[in-house]
Structures are given as C-alpha cells and as structure tokens.
Design a protein around this motif. Sequence first.
Motif, PDB file in Angstrom:
ATOM      1  N   VAL A  97       0.817  -1.216   0.000  1.00 58.89           N
ATOM      2  CA  VAL A  97       0.000   0.000   0.000  1.00 58.89           C
ATOM      3  C   VAL A  97       0.845   1.257   0.000  1.00 58.89           C
ATOM      4  CG1 VAL A  97      -0.121   0.125   2.523  1.00 58.89           C
ATOM      5  CG2 VAL A  97      -1.887   1.262   1.161  1.00 58.89           C
ATOM      6  N   GLY A  98       0.278   2.317  -0.536  1.00 62.49           N
ATOM      7  CA  GLY A  98       0.897   3.635  -0.389  1.00 62.49           C
ATOM      8  C   GLY A  98       1.281   4.256  -1.707  1.00 62.49           C
ATOM      9  N   GLU A  99       1.621   3.449  -2.676  1.00 59.58           N
ATOM     10  CA  GLU A  99       2.044   3.951  -3.975  1.00 59.58           C
ATOM     11  C   GLU A  99       2.052   2.752  -4.915  1.00 59.58           C
ATOM     12  OE1 GLU A  99       6.263   4.521  -4.281  1.00 59.58           O
ATOM     13  OE2 GLU A  99       6.539   3.777  -2.264  1.00 59.58           O
ATOM     14  N   PRO A 100       2.155   3.011  -6.196  1.00 60.62           N
ATOM     15  CA  PRO A 100       2.204   1.873  -7.116  1.00 60.62           C
ATOM     16  C   PRO A 100       3.417   1.000  -6.789  1.00 60.62           C
ATOM     17  CG  PRO A 100       1.937   3.960  -8.306  1.00 60.62           C
ATOM     18  CD  PRO A 100       2.234   4.302  -6.881  1.00 60.62           C
ATOM     19  N   ILE A 101       3.240  -0.288  -6.830  1.00 61.66           N
ATOM     20  CA  ILE A 101       4.394  -1.165  -6.613  1.00 61.66           C
ATOM     21  C   ILE A 101       4.902  -1.579  -7.994  1.00 61.66           C
ATOM     22  CG2 ILE A 101       2.848  -3.161  -6.137  1.00 61.66           C
ATOM     23  CD1 ILE A 101       5.254  -4.225  -4.336  1.00 61.66           C
ATOM     24  N   SER A 128      -1.810  -8.668  -2.000  1.00 59.33           N
ATOM     25  CA  SER A 128      -2.913  -7.730  -2.147  1.00 59.33           C
ATOM     26  C   SER A 128      -2.349  -6.329  -2.273  1.00 59.33           C
ATOM     27  CB  SER A 128      -3.859  -7.822  -0.946  1.00 59.33           C
ATOM     28  OG  SER A 128      -4.587  -9.023  -1.055  1.00 59.33           O
ATOM     29  N   ASP A 129      -2.372  -5.823  -3.491  1.00 60.48           N
ATOM     30  CA  ASP A 129      -1.900  -4.460  -3.751  1.00 60.48           C
ATOM     31  C   ASP A 129      -3.118  -3.570  -3.604  1.00 60.48           C
ATOM     32  OD1 ASP A 129      -1.000  -2.058  -4.735  1.00 60.48           O
ATOM     33  OD2 ASP A 129      -0.554  -2.801  -6.737  1.00 60.48           O
ATOM     34  N   THR A 130      -3.261  -2.979  -2.427  1.00 61.12           N
ATOM     35  CA  THR A 130      -4.494  -2.264  -2.079  1.00 61.12           C
ATOM     36  C   THR A 130      -4.380  -0.791  -2.427  1.00 61.12           C
ATOM     37  OG1 THR A 130      -3.643  -1.804   0.139  1.00 61.12           O
ATOM     38  CG2 THR A 130      -4.875  -3.844  -0.156  1.00 61.12           C
ATOM     39  N   TRP A 131      -5.199  -0.347  -3.341  1.00 63.13           N
ATOM     40  CA  TRP A 131      -5.231   1.085  -3.644  1.00 63.13           C
ATOM     41  C   TRP A 131      -6.369   1.744  -2.869  1.00 63.13           C
ATOM     42  CZ3 TRP A 131      -9.165   4.189  -5.332  1.00 63.13           C
ATOM     43  CH2 TRP A 131      -8.814   5.554  -5.470  1.00 63.13           C
ATOM     44  N   TRP A 132      -6.032   2.779  -2.150  1.00 69.03           N
ATOM     45  CA  TRP A 132      -7.032   3.555  -1.407  1.00 69.03           C
ATOM     46  C   TRP A 132      -6.388   4.832  -0.930  1.00 69.03           C
ATOM     47  CZ3 TRP A 132      -7.159   3.427   4.334  1.00 69.03           C
ATOM     48  CH2 TRP A 132      -6.089   2.726   4.888  1.00 69.03           C
ATOM     49  N   GLN A 133      -7.091   5.600  -0.106  1.00 66.97           N
ATOM     50  CA  GLN A 133      -6.609   6.915   0.315  1.00 66.97           C
ATOM     51  C   GLN A 133      -7.114   7.233   1.718  1.00 66.97           C
ATOM     52  OE1 GLN A 133      -8.834   8.898  -2.970  1.00 66.97           O
ATOM     53  NE2 GLN A 133      -6.805   9.500  -3.685  1.00 66.97           N
ATOM     54  N   THR A 134      -6.500   8.231   2.330  1.00 63.61           N
ATOM     55  CA  THR A 134      -6.982   8.707   3.628  1.00 63.61           C
ATOM     56  C   THR A 134      -8.483   8.974   3.539  1.00 63.61           C
ATOM     57  OG1 THR A 134      -4.847   9.764   3.972  1.00 63.61           O
ATOM     58  CG2 THR A 134      -6.652  10.500   5.391  1.00 63.61           C
ATOM     59  N   GLU A 135      -8.879   9.574   2.438  1.00 66.71           N
ATOM     60  CA  GLU A 135     -10.272   9.970   2.245  1.00 66.71           C
ATOM     61  C   GLU A 135     -11.211   8.777   2.122  1.00 66.71           C
ATOM     62  OE1 GLU A 135      -7.639  11.053   0.645  1.00 66.71           O
ATOM     63  OE2 GLU A 135      -7.697  13.211   0.311  1.00 66.71           O
ATOM     64  N   GLY A 189      -7.759  12.263  -7.496  1.00 69.64           N
ATOM     65  CA  GLY A 189      -6.445  12.899  -7.606  1.00 69.64           C
ATOM     66  C   GLY A 189      -5.409  11.992  -8.253  1.00 69.64           C
ATOM     67  N   ASP A 190      -5.810  10.760  -8.590  1.00 72.24           N
ATOM     68  CA  ASP A 190      -4.880   9.804  -9.186  1.00 72.24           C
ATOM     69  C   ASP A 190      -5.163   9.602 -10.670  1.00 72.24           C
ATOM     70  OD1 ASP A 190      -3.178   9.060  -7.120  1.00 72.24           O
ATOM     71  OD2 ASP A 190      -4.585   7.616  -6.315  1.00 72.24           O
ATOM     72  N   GLY A 191      -4.101   9.301 -11.395  1.00 73.51           N
ATOM     73  CA  GLY A 191      -4.254   8.838 -12.762  1.00 73.51           C
ATOM     74  C   GLY A 191      -4.355   7.321 -12.753  1.00 73.51           C
ATOM     75  N   GLY A 199      -0.239   7.164 -10.273  1.00 77.84           N
ATOM     76  CA  GLY A 199       0.289   8.223  -9.418  1.00 77.84           C
ATOM     77  C   GLY A 199      -0.579   9.469  -9.450  1.00 77.84           C
ATOM     78  N   ARG A 200      -0.215  10.427  -8.604  1.00 80.50           N
ATOM     79  CA  ARG A 200      -1.018  11.630  -8.441  1.00 80.50           C
ATOM     80  C   ARG A 200      -0.958  12.506  -9.692  1.00 80.50           C
ATOM     81  NH1 ARG A 200      -4.106  11.585  -3.707  1.00 80.50           N
ATOM     82  NH2 ARG A 200      -4.448  13.739  -4.300  1.00 80.50           N
ATOM     83  N   VAL A 201      -2.081  13.125  -9.985  1.00 81.39           N
ATOM     84  CA  VAL A 201      -2.093  14.074 -11.094  1.00 81.39           C
ATOM     85  C   VAL A 201      -2.214  15.507 -10.576  1.00 81.39           C
ATOM     86  CG1 VAL A 201      -3.028  12.432 -12.762  1.00 81.39           C
ATOM     87  CG2 VAL A 201      -4.592  13.796 -11.377  1.00 81.39           C
ATOM     88  N   HIS A 218       4.341   8.527   1.924  1.00 78.54           N
ATOM     89  CA  HIS A 218       3.857   9.682   2.690  1.00 78.54           C
ATOM     90  C   HIS A 218       3.427  10.760   1.720  1.00 78.54           C
ATOM     91  CE1 HIS A 218       6.775   8.394   6.094  1.00 78.54           C
ATOM     92  NE2 HIS A 218       5.664   7.682   6.089  1.00 78.54           N
ATOM     93  N   ARG A 219       2.250  11.267   1.969  1.00 77.87           N
ATOM     94  CA  ARG A 219       1.688  12.239   1.063  1.00 77.87           C
ATOM     95  C   ARG A 219       2.134  13.632   1.470  1.00 77.87           C
ATOM     96  NH1 ARG A 219      -4.667  11.585   0.497  1.00 77.87           N
ATOM     97  NH2 ARG A 219      -5.011  13.732  -0.091  1.00 77.87           N
ATOM     98  N   ILE A 220       2.751  14.339   0.561  1.00 77.59           N
ATOM     99  CA  ILE A 220       3.267  15.672   0.874  1.00 77.59           C
ATOM    100  C   ILE A 220       2.830  16.641  -0.225  1.00 77.59           C
ATOM    101  CG2 ILE A 220       5.387  17.023   1.212  1.00 77.59           C
ATOM    102  CD1 ILE A 220       6.701  14.294   2.022  1.00 77.59           C
TER     103      ILE A 220
HETATM  104  C1  WT7 Z   1      -2.462   8.129  -2.302  1.00 81.80           C
HETATM  105  C2  WT7 Z   1      -3.192   8.205  -1.006  1.00 81.80           C
HETATM  106  C3  WT7 Z   1      -4.037   4.550   1.536  1.00 81.80           C
HETATM  107  C4  WT7 Z   1      -3.054   4.433   2.542  1.00 81.80           C
HETATM  108  C5  WT7 Z   1      -1.736   5.023   2.321  1.00 81.80           C
HETATM  109  C6  WT7 Z   1      -1.647   6.325   1.621  1.00 81.80           C
HETATM  110  C7  WT7 Z   1      -1.334   6.454  -3.461  1.00 81.80           C
HETATM  111  C8  WT7 Z   1      -2.010   4.418  -2.168  1.00 81.80           C
HETATM  112  C9  WT7 Z   1      -1.682   2.838  -3.612  1.00 81.80           C
HETATM  113  C10 WT7 Z   1      -1.547   1.650  -4.392  1.00 81.80           C
HETATM  114  C11 WT7 Z   1      -0.899   2.990  -6.195  1.00 81.80           C
HETATM  115  C12 WT7 Z   1      -1.393   4.066  -4.222  1.00 81.80           C
HETATM  116  C13 WT7 Z   1      -2.309   7.131  -4.386  1.00 81.80           C
HETATM  117  C14 WT7 Z   1      -3.335   7.706  -3.437  1.00 81.80           C
HETATM  118  N1  WT7 Z   1      -1.589   5.027  -3.294  1.00 81.80           N
HETATM  119  N2  WT7 Z   1      -2.066   3.102  -2.350  1.00 81.80           N
HETATM  120  N3  WT7 Z   1      -1.785   0.434  -3.881  1.00 81.80           N
HETATM  121  N4  WT7 Z   1      -1.151   1.784  -5.675  1.00 81.80           N
HETATM  122  N5  WT7 Z   1      -0.995   4.140  -5.510  1.00 81.80           N
HETATM  123  O1  WT7 Z   1      -2.752   7.145   1.913  1.00 81.80           O
HETATM  124  O2  WT7 Z   1      -1.627   9.328   2.251  1.00 81.80           O
HETATM  125  O3  WT7 Z   1      -4.052   9.225   1.657  1.00 81.80           O
HETATM  126  O4  WT7 Z   1      -2.303   8.651  -0.025  1.00 81.80           O
HETATM  127  O5  WT7 Z   1      -1.452   7.123  -2.212  1.00 81.80           O
HETATM  128  O6  WT7 Z   1      -1.671   8.126  -5.098  1.00 81.80           O
HETATM  129  O7  WT7 Z   1      -4.038   8.790  -3.961  1.00 81.80           O
HETATM  130  P1  WT7 Z   1      -2.700   8.641   1.502  1.00 81.80           P
END
Ligand code: WT7
Length: 686
Positions: free
Chosen positions: A425-429, A449-456, A538-540, A553-555, A564-566
Amino acid sequence: HVESMAQLPSGAGKIQRLNAVILGEALASEEDDLVLPSEEFSSQAHVSSPRQYLEMYSRSIQDPAGFWSEIGSQFYWKETWAPEVVSENLDVRKGAVKIEWFKGALTNICYNALDRNIEAGYGDKVAIYWEGNELGQDGQLTYKELLEKVCQLANYLKSVGVGKGDAVVIYLPMLMELPIAMLACARIGAVHSVVFAGFSAESLAQRIVDCKPKVVITCNAVRRGSKPIHLKDIVDNALVESTKNDVPVGLCLTYENPSAMKREATKWQDGRDVWWQDVVPTFPTECPVEWVDAEDPLFLLYTSGSTGKPKGVLHTTGGYMVYTATTFKYAFDYKPSDIYWCTADCGWITGHSYVTYGPLLNGATVIVFEGAPNYPDVGRCWDIVDKYKVTIFYTAPTLVRSLMRESSEYVTRYSRKSLRVLGSVGEPINPSAWRWFFNVVGDSRCPISDTWWQTETGGFMITPLPGAWPQKPGSATFPFFGVQPVIVDEKGNEIEGECSGYLCIKNSWPGAFRTLYGDHERYETTYFKPFAGYYFTGDGCSRDKDGYHWLTGRVDDVINVSGHRIGTAEVESALVSHPQCAEAAVVGIEHEVKGQGIYAFVTLIEGVPYSEELRKSLILTVRKQIGAFAAPDKIHWAPGLPKTRSGKIMRRILRKIASRQLDELGDTSTLADPGVVQQLISLSDC
Ligand code: WT7
C-alpha cells in the motif's frame, strides 16, 4: 455465463472481459506476467474465484443498501438504522454534497472491536503483540486486557471533562498506548486526531490550532533505531505555538517511556502536564459505552492537499466500522487463526484502518512494532515474522525496494513459512519489487494484495482478493464490493475499455469521508467539482484490455514520498519562510527507493550567494516545519522560475528539468521569460 454477464450493472462492465478470460479464453498464454493463485489457496479462500467475486460485486452495486445492511447486521447496534441506510448526493449541481450510511443507528466502534469479540469468546486471545525497538523488548495484551486498559484511559479522560464530540490529539509512537488511546476516545464518543510522531512542532501546532483538542496525549521520548527523540519537547513547543494562536491546551497526558528516557530528565510544566502512569491505572477497568449515531464523527486525520494548509479528513462511525472490517476480511482473506502485521504507523490512515479498527473488529491478533525495519539489521522484519508466526504481512513498496537492495540472505536466513498473504500500500508497486516480494519474501507461495485507497476513502477501494484473482504484478486489479471506479477524460466523460485518464468514483461507499473539518466548501471544491457527479481521487489510472486497473500516481500537486503524502505547496511555504529564500517551486522526481523524491527550485533574496551552508539550512527549515520525512532530496538554485505571463509557475517544465528530460521540455514560448529555462538547465549541478 454469457447470460449472467448480461445482467451485470454498467459499473461492472469493465470486468466482463476478465470474466470471459477466466471462463475460458487463454489469458495466461498472451500474458506472461500473470500470477495465478494456487489451488490450495483458492480452495480455502473467502472468495475463491472471479465468478464468486462477480456475483458478490454485482449484488453490492445493484443493491448497496441490502448488501451493506446484511454485513452491517453482524455488528452490534444499540439501535438499528432507518430503512434508508445510504443517502448520498455526490453532485454539487444538486446542492451540498452529503453522504450518510446507517444514519439514525446507534453503535460504538470500540464496543464492536473489544466487548463484542470478548463476548464471542475471544477474551483470552491476544489482541496485540507489541515488539519494541530493541530485540527482546516486547509485550502483549489479550482482548480482555486491552479492554481494561482502554476503559481505564476512557474513565480518566471522562474525569478530566472529555466527552462526546470533543477532540483529543494523540502524538505517540507505536506503543500499545497508541491504539489504546484511539479506542478510549472512541469508547466515550470523543474524536481522536492522531498526528504522526514524525511531524515537527510547527505541523503539530497547526493541527492543534485547527481542531482545538481538550487534551494532547504523548510520551516523553522514543528510540527510533539507535536515536532517542524527545517527543514531549516537540509537544511543548507546539503548545507554545498553539497558545500564541489562541488555542491553549490545558492538559498534556504524557506516557513515560522508560526505555527511551527517564521521567526525571523530562521537561515538565506543572499544572498542565500529567504522567499517564500516575493517573490512568488508578481508574476502574470498566467503562460504560457512549452510544453514538452512525454518522457521529469518529476521527479527524490531517492529510496533504495542493495548498499549504493540511486537510482535516473527517470519518464517521458506522459506515467506517463496517467498511474497514469487511475490506480487511476479504482483501487479506482473514481467518481467526491468522497473525497479522501491518508495518504502518497509526499516525497515517493505514494505521487507523488496518492496524487498529479493521483487524480488531475482526477479532484478529495484530502486531504493533515500535522500531525500524533496518534495526539492528535489515532482517528485522523476517525475524519478527518468525517470532510471532505472522501469516499476513502488509507493508509499503518503499520498504520492499529498500530491502531488495540488500542481500536476499537477510530474508532467506529466516523461515517465513507462516506467511500466507502479503499486502502492499501507499504507492504503485513496480513489477520488479512485486516480483521480489512475491518470490523472495513469499517464496512464490503468497498472493499479494496491492491495495489502492486513500486517507479519504477510509478503506480499500481497488484491491485483489487473494485466491480469486490471477494477479498481474503492479496492478491493483479490481474494485472492492460496492465501489464503482470510473476513468474519465479531461472533460469528465467516462471512458470505457482499454484506456487511461483520471480515476473517479461514481457512487459512495460506507467508508467514505464525510467532510473536511471546518471546510465543507473545500471538500466540495477539491473532490466533487473537478468532475461533476463523481468523487475525484487525484490519481491517474489506466485500465488494460482485461479490465485490470493500473494506478499511475497523483495528477495534482501532491508528491508521494515513501508512501507519505506531501503537498508541494507545504514544502514551498516552508522554504520561503527561510529569511534568505525569495521563492520556491517543488516537484516530485523519480526515486529508486522512496518512489518519489522532493526536488526544490529555490530563488534566493537578491544579493544572497548560494552556499552549501545555505542549502543545509534550507533543508533544515523544511525538516523543522514539516518533519524529517519531507526534507528535499535536491535543492536547485534558480535565479528565475519559468512562469507564464500571468505569473503561474510552469511545473511541467520544472519536472522535466528535474528529471533531466531536456528534450521533452515542450512549448516554452508562452513563458514570460523563456530564457530562464536555459539558465536553470545550466545551473542544475549546484
Ligand atoms: C495516495 C493516497 C491509503 C493508505 C496510504 C496512503 C497512493 C495508495 C496505492 C496503491 C498505487 C497508491 C495514491 C493515493 N496510493 N495506495 N496500492 N497503488 N498508488 O494514503 O496518504 O491518503 O495517499 O497514495 O496516489 O491517492 P494517503
């Protein structure tokens, strides 16, 4: 099968192709990079085939209320919900955006995580194994013991006047006291706001000023690797700052972390500071539950956006509870015999949803690790896996990449045979990291499990279900139940089939955030206005011919450094606060281990010469204002920045200069002064 496909709702259109593939067409022969789950794994999985997924998924889309009600009823509700369960408006054109799930029902997430599981017979099961920074330093709590600790703190908080709806800021490292504090707040209906203990005093103060907590909970110090960090000093500074901004905090509950720092050495402010150990254990180990509405706030978690001001993402209780528990169960194929370890810190959303709430709601045994993965050496993770017989290991690509640079002997010297599911989790692997994780760590046995999600989003949105999906390394695969991802073009039109564009979500799901604290307008503008009628992530994202999703990744102006999101604007505003910095523009660049690195173009005040000393001092300013994790990797001296005639910085050009893609600068004729580009290129080795 063709018939059953025809009945799928449009949201599932993209998986039709996959279904066809699974049902007969030879995908494997075309696609070398396809990893099939073993028969052994699939046969025991909650969801054991794409077909079973499709059935559940279609139902979740066609009848969300029915689908989630059925799952929701497995939890304890003091009072159940009104028939509507879900009401949503995601379309700004139709008035204020509003999302509600299980509205009117009364529940408590702490009760559901602890009391309910104890009643179900898990009282003596270990809830938390704690592994300290040092080898051999550890502890554990059963569900019963955890409940007692939570109740004592909850009672203490009540005794000092914390009640329903009050904010509590938690600034703690990964001690057991961190999830304890979260759960204690939840028990009494208080709203926790955990601030990652790597944030600076300034960042902490900013969050305190925004949410005005009654109490700040911290500890005196922590050891990270071999370094002690005095957290209490940071809190002290933050409280001086927040007081200046008219938000004084009357109480700082401080846990004494004796292995890092003795009590006597801790700076203390009588009247405000209280030692946790002096008060909390004196309170009763039972505490009545505050029943809250499903839509009452559970927590605030600040995250970065495209402006300098962090956003207070607000999650409510009922939907978040049902969603985190359900995503945890399915995406990790969780079984009661599992031992689960997520390496995330509770300071981030992953630690909220998948260290604390999701797993504990399932009655799982979780590992809370205080230390660093490279201390005492880079084999530490596998040492922990063997020590606790971890079965599910969930981490970030950045950790995988940093470990794969070392000799794989650090991995293979440990058995790891307990592992059965891996998570990312966190970014594309990237596929090569995926392969290493799969082959070396998981011995080619464990689905990832490559989990894509966000804080939101509160919980997983696009994720493989291990056992169901043939995997493609680097793809997060398909949507979780109830989630309708769509890819839209620039104009907001949905695009079908093989395509790439902006990732949006078409509907609401129970774990969705409900607002940005104190700024519903920003919530609507950021997430619901860019593409009317959709939640914009916010992602492509691109979708391949088999319907698999590939996050790109982020657009927006957000950088993802080690997961870490900055916000670029946050780093810029820290840089320009330096007295010798006139202007700054920050972009992300590719980084081998961190995924993205921070590259800062800096214009100095007229007449100030560039020096190594100044470079260091600029970086230090960012560390001080945001935290060490946000320190720029590179400072590029910029006598001028490429701006349009209206004064807007053209980051597109800066990104190309930063990554040395000089033949791809594109059109620079619209710049107010095209000459600055050449100037920047020639100075790039400073
Ligand atoms: C952003 C969200 C969700 C918990 C950790 C980060 C990127 C997150 C993946 C994944 C590709 C991912 C996105 C997303 N991201 N997981 N599995 N594959 N990208 O939470 O700090 O809210 O960041 O992290 O860009 O928008 P966050």
